[in-house]
Design a protein around this motif. Structure first.
Motif, mmCIF file in Angstrom:
data_model
loop_
_atom_site.group_PDB
_atom_site.id
_atom_site.type_symbol
_atom_site.label_atom_id
_atom_site.label_comp_id
_atom_site.label_asym_id
_atom_site.label_seq_id
_atom_site.Cartn_x
_atom_site.Cartn_y
_atom_site.Cartn_z
ATOM 1 N N ASN A 179 -5.519 0.133 -5.716
ATOM 2 C CA ASN A 179 -6.529 0.250 -4.668
ATOM 3 C C ASN A 179 -6.622 1.713 -4.218
ATOM 4 O O ASN A 179 -5.625 2.435 -4.218
ATOM 5 N N ASN A 233 -9.219 -1.859 0.702
ATOM 6 C CA ASN A 233 -8.538 -3.045 1.199
ATOM 7 C C ASN A 233 -9.041 -3.347 2.603
ATOM 8 O O ASN A 233 -9.007 -2.491 3.491
ATOM 9 N N TRP A 258 1.889 -11.003 0.080
ATOM 10 C CA TRP A 258 2.234 -9.850 0.889
ATOM 11 C C TRP A 258 3.609 -10.133 1.458
ATOM 12 O O TRP A 258 3.771 -11.052 2.236
ATOM 13 N N SER A 297 0.844 -1.200 0.000
ATOM 14 C CA SER A 297 0.000 0.000 0.000
ATOM 15 C C SER A 297 0.872 1.240 0.000
ATOM 16 O O SER A 297 2.067 1.185 0.345
ATOM 17 N N THR A 343 -0.788 -1.959 -5.456
ATOM 18 C CA THR A 343 -0.511 -0.967 -4.433
ATOM 19 C C THR A 343 -1.706 -0.026 -4.368
ATOM 20 O O THR A 343 -2.743 -0.275 -4.970
ATOM 21 N N SER A 344 -1.562 1.057 -3.610
ATOM 22 C CA SER A 344 -2.683 2.001 -3.492
ATOM 23 C C SER A 344 -2.229 3.416 -3.794
ATOM 24 O O SER A 344 -1.031 3.712 -3.854
ATOM 25 N N HIS A 347 -6.443 2.266 1.784
ATOM 26 C CA HIS A 347 -5.777 1.236 2.581
ATOM 27 C C HIS A 347 -5.543 1.784 3.995
ATOM 28 O O HIS A 347 -4.408 1.989 4.425
#
Length: 464
Positions: free
Chosen positions: A116, A163, A411, A15, A77-78, A119
């Motif tokens: 995303n 998320n 992860w 993230s 990722t975010s 998060h």
């Protein structure tokens, strides 16, 4: 030989707040994490806050080169809401330039970005208005989502709204692990309702966007719920825990409505959230294209001996059961149960019209991982390789039985900052050394996964 389709998405997940650093640079405004660290730094492991993470804001091209070296073809990722829209209204051109270059570099190296929107990093300006408790948060999030689609929708074709929404609800409003450290079940339900409504509003914004030729979903932590026994009381506890932790989310985003049993349970316990006319239509008309599933360990429950009524926490419906036969990650304390991956997949096939999905997180955290460093400077993480083999074997079994899983993301890629725990537990394919200019170095699991990706499978000796 365990095999996967040639077009399977192999990658890793992280993230923005856990990797970017530069928490207050180039126009970014503070999130709850930035402010909380400012207010109570003693709560953060080793005194490491969100400004001092993995330096991806500077080193993203180096990381993408490592992804290519590993033969990864996707990465999740975010976007930091606080970077893109620091005040919730005004577009930050430096953020646009950073994210466009970041995502375009992935594409250039053959890596599909899965992006995303949220998060756990609530903007502080919105937290001051009540955060997800405030109805206006829904409109603010929809505007942020619309802005992201407009700015990056030509590059990004797979989007996720949230998320693990359960986490910021449970940890922030029924615990102390996230800000604002509230312990109030009814407020938590309201936060959950607004979060899911914001999700649906973002899906609506995507459908109405000019950049809507991709797919949009949500990432949920789906820990399958198992009862202590077949006794009716234990089974009822399992059923209620499943309603709260699984179905309240999956039914809503996939089918477009909350389960009636869940609504009844809330009503009986005086926990119904405030709603508005028209909300039902927003949920019904804006279901997801796919699911991301985060799976680490199962949830085991048993009957509650003396439940409070009306309920004051989920613990009044079901309490934790410590299964004496469990396999354990000795470095983290979590149960290792690969069969849960198969059970999730089969449930999505049976109860959710076999919706397309992917493993958006799965992995093994280890404290003190430097003890496995060899003379060449490589972490020999055979325990992680065994973990991956077992879970991928269960995933392959589910896919052979018809589950529409299209990818697997571990992860994480490079060891990342983890909320109050900083770098206590390491999860990455690559080791981060913050004391040596954020240097990245290999772990044995990165070599193993590269081989798996390149041959679309692996020889499985079996650990189960």
């Amino acid at each position: 030989m365990i095999t996967f389709p040639k077009d399977f998405l192999w990658g890793a997940a992280t993230s923005a707040p856990q990797t970017e650093g530069a928490a207050l640079l180039d126009g970014k405004s503070p999130s709850t994490w930035d402010k909380w660290f400012e207010m109570e730094p003693e709560l953060f492991f080793d005194g490491v806050g969100p400004n001092d993470t993995s330096n991806v804001y500077v080193q993203y091209k180096e990381d993408i080169a490592l992804m290519k070296k590993m033969s990864m073809n996707s990465y999740r990722t975010s976007i930091a809401w606080t970077r893109l829209l620091p005040d919730g209204k005004t577009l930050n051109p430096k953020a646009v330039a950073f994210y466009r270059d970041y995502f375009e570099e992935m594409i250039k190296q053959g890596i599909e970005p899965i992006i995303n929107l949220f998060h756990f990093d609530m903007p502080w300006w919105l937290m001051e208005k009540g955060g997800w408790e405030a109805r206006e948060s829904v409109d603010h999030f929809a505007f942020y989502a619309k802005t992201a689609f407009e700015q990056f929708g030509d590059i990004v074709k797979k989007w996720a709204t949230f998320n693990e929404p359960l986490v910021h609800i449970e940890c922030g409003y029924m615990g102390d692990a996230h800000y604002p450290k509230v312990h109030d079940f009814k407020r938590a339900i309201q936060v959950g309702y607004h979060t899911l409504l914001a999700h649906a509003a973002a899906v609506k914004a995507y459908k109405e966007s000019s950049q809507n030729d991709g797919e949009i979903g949500i990432i949920l932590n789906l820990s399958p719920v198992y009862a202590k026994s077949e006794e009716p009381a234990d089974q009822e506890a399992r059923h209620k825990a499943d309603l709260i932790y699984i179905r309240s989310f999956v039914d809503t985003v996939v089918h477009g409505y909350f389960p009636q049993e869940f609504i009844d349970l809330l009503e009986e316990n005086q926990l119904l959230p405030e709603t508005q006319a028209g909300d039902r239509t927003i949920f019904e008309e804006n279901t997801v294209d796919f699911l991301g599933v985060n799976y680490y360990q199962p949830l085991r429950v048993q009957a509650v001996e003396n439940p409070r009524f009306p309920a004051q926490s989920p613990g009044d419906f079901a309490r934790y059961y410590d299964w004496p036969e469990k396999r354990i990650n000795p470095h983290r304390g979590w149960e290792i149960y690969p069969e849960g991956m198969y059970d999730i997949a089969m449930r999505l096939k049976k109860d959710y019209y076999n919706i397309p999905w992917y493993v958006s997180e799965n992995g093994m955290g280890v404290e003190g991982e430097e003890q496995f460093l060899d003379a060449q400077g490589v972490i020999q993480d055979d325990y992680r390789i065994a973990f991956l083999e077992d879970h991928l074997a269960m995933l392959a079994k589910a896919m052979q039985e018809g589950s529409q899983c299209f990818g697997y993301h571990m992860w994480t890629f490079v060891d990342c900052w983890s909320w109050l725990n900083a770098y206590k537990n390491r999860y990455g394919f690559y080791r981060l050394n913050r004391e040596q200019n954020y240097a990245r170095s290999d772990k044995a699991s990165s070599y193993w996964m590269k081989q798996v990706i390149e041959q679309s499978g692996f020889e499985y000796g079996g650990h189960l």
